[in-house]
Design an enzyme around this catalytic site. Structure first.
Site, PDB file in Angstrom:
ATOM      1  N   HIS A 158       7.867   1.567   5.158  1.00 43.64           N
ATOM      2  CA  HIS A 158       6.918   0.799   4.347  1.00 43.64           C
ATOM      3  C   HIS A 158       7.741  -0.083   3.405  1.00 43.64           C
ATOM      4  CE1 HIS A 158       2.817   1.505   5.347  1.00 43.64           C
ATOM      5  NE2 HIS A 158       2.998   2.811   5.427  1.00 43.64           N
ATOM      6  N   ASP A 163       1.990   0.933   1.843  1.00 41.56           N
ATOM      7  CA  ASP A 163       1.625   2.314   1.485  1.00 41.56           C
ATOM      8  C   ASP A 163       1.013   2.357   0.085  1.00 41.56           C
ATOM      9  OD1 ASP A 163       4.114   1.509   0.489  1.00 41.56           O
ATOM     10  OD2 ASP A 163       4.967   3.521   0.498  1.00 41.56           O
ATOM     11  N   HIS A 218      18.666 -19.736  21.656  1.00 36.99           N
ATOM     12  CA  HIS A 218      19.194 -18.999  22.805  1.00 36.99           C
ATOM     13  C   HIS A 218      19.454 -19.918  23.985  1.00 36.99           C
ATOM     14  CE1 HIS A 218      17.795 -15.373  20.680  1.00 36.99           C
ATOM     15  NE2 HIS A 218      18.807 -14.823  21.331  1.00 36.99           N
ATOM     16  N   TYR A 232      -1.978 -17.635  10.819  1.00 38.96           N
ATOM     17  CA  TYR A 232      -2.737 -17.431   9.579  1.00 38.96           C
ATOM     18  C   TYR A 232      -2.995 -18.762   8.871  1.00 38.96           C
ATOM     19  CZ  TYR A 232      -1.211 -12.491   9.880  1.00 38.96           C
ATOM     20  OH  TYR A 232      -0.961 -11.205  10.262  1.00 38.96           O
ATOM     21  N   GLU A 260       6.445   3.393  -9.409  1.00 37.65           N
ATOM     22  CA  GLU A 260       5.135   4.037  -9.193  1.00 37.65           C
ATOM     23  C   GLU A 260       4.253   4.029 -10.439  1.00 37.65           C
ATOM     24  OE1 GLU A 260       6.424   7.791  -7.516  1.00 37.65           O
ATOM     25  OE2 GLU A 260       5.869   7.123  -5.503  1.00 37.65           O
TER      26      GLU A 260
END
Ligand code: ZN
Ligand code: ZN
Length: 396
Positions: free
Chosen positions: A99, A104, A242, A299, A372
């Protein structure tokens, strides 16, 4: 109601959920265990749940006791193909998956908001939809579009939509808001340069696609410097080249892959046209041909509704510890943009940078680490936005 106090009360659960998810990240479209945890938690809060929305997505719906508007809150659930190197004790147990973008924390914060709102249902007006989406990191169809196709923004129709992203570029406790275009449209392209191979000692007998591709790469930067209005943000990067197998063989084909980033649909359309024109023109000059392909379903630009964003700023300012900042546009992409095409709302950043705790590494880094202490602010902010915008009189 004091939403920060409510979030503080359940902070241990928010952190525990986050750490559980952090240890078992799942890649885009495979968020099976994550979705299961989400659905079970929502049900335990008394929220009605629909599973398998747009693949592994989960939709929770909470009806408040009073009539009001419909507010949707969104969290993305997917991890990244990164081997974790952070020093936390709850490091990822999934080999090569992490994550690393903080999704998360998004799930944990939204579950926290869901619990706060469910426990205070008697005071909630309107309906709150909790949207847990798959595959934000995937680009293209992503996870928002399949959920929208599955009807998350309808029945009842969503009046406002909000989502947040944890950000390593803001200090802990800062909330970054922006009216209007906030994040870019990320358009991926491929250029197949088709030449004619031969011996490296006799290039005159060939059309060397490696040589031509080098010119294409250089010329493409001219799109930004010579063809796009310089006051409009525009980036073009060729990230993959490539061709060939051996030093003395001129190959038939060279493949280029790149991304362009724009902040408005007009520039986006023009940029795509110019990229194709330049690639084809350069190839033609040297006798090669170019096949240019753009990713379908890329998007869109993430555009925050100005009024909703102004109101959100007034609402979020009420949370002690939150410092509102104006966010610069970011040229990353986000499929939250798709929800914003269906309803007004805002996408905002929640800062997590805290050098004292070693939270200094950027999103997507193998050492990305979240402070946190900010999770409760995230939960409080989401719950408060749903509470205030759900009220038919609207936020003051
Ligand atoms: Zn990311
Ligand atoms: Zn992300």
């Amino acid at each position: 109601m004091d939403f920060l106090e409510e979030a503080k009360r359940i902070e241990p659960e928010i952190i525990k959920t986050r750490r559980t998810l952090h240890q078992r990240p799942e890649l885009a479209y495979h968020e099976v265990e994550t979705a299961k945890l989400v659905a079970e938690k929502l049900e335990s809060y008394g929220i009605s749940v629909k599973r398998g929305v747009g693949g592994t997505g989960v939709l929770g719906t909470l009806k408040g006791a009073k009539p009001g508007r419909v507010v949707a809150l969104r969290a993305d659930m997917d991890g990244l193909p990164v081997q974790e190197k952070s020093d936390v004790e709850f490091r990822s147990k999934a080999d090569g998956v992490m994550h690393a973008c903080g999704h998360d924390t998004h799930v944990a914060m939204l579950l926290g908001a869901a619990r706060i709102l469910a426990e205070n249902k008697s005071q909630v007006s309107g309906t709150v939809k909790f949207m847990f989406q798959p595959a934000e990191e995937n680009g293209g169809r992503g996870g928002a579009l399949p959920m929208i196709e599955d009807g998350v923004m309808k029945d009842p129709k969503v009046d406002y939509v909000f989502g947040l992203h944890i950000s390593s570029t803001r200090k802990s406790g800062e909330v970054g808001l922006r009216e209007g275009a906030m994040m870019a449209a990320p358009d991926t392209f491929k250029v197949r340069v088709v030449g004619r191979g031969g011996h490296g000692s006799a290039p005159h007998q060939t059309i060397d696609p490696v040589y031509v591709a080098a010119h294409v790469i250089l010329a493409l930067q001219g799109v930004s410097s010579r063809m796009i209005n310089p006051v409009r943000p525009f980036v073009i990067s060729v990230g993959s080249v490539h061709s060939g197998t051996k030093e003395n063989i001129i190959p038939d084909v060279a493949m280029l892959e790149g991304t362009i980033r724009t902040m408005d649909e007009g520039t986006r359309k023009l940029a795509k046209k110019k990229v194709e024109q330049v690639a084809k023109g350069v190839c033609k000059t040297f006798g090669a041909t170019a096949e240019v392909e753009f990713e379908q379903d890329a998007y869109p630009v993430t555009v925050n509704d100005p009024k909703a964003t102004q109101k959100a700023a007034r609402v979020l300012k009420k949370i002690p510890g939150v410092r509102i900042k104006t966010n610069e546009p970011v040229l990353g992409g986000e499929d939250f943009s798709r929800f914003l095409q269906k309803a007004p709302g805002t996408f905002y950043f929640l800062g997590t940078a805290n050098p004292a705790k070693g939270c200094v590494h950027p999103n997507h880094s193998s050492r990305f680490k979240v402070d946190e202490d900010v999770l409760k602010l995230g939960s409080a902010s989401l719950a408060l936005l749903a509470f205030e915008f759900g009220n038919p009189k609207g936020p003051s």
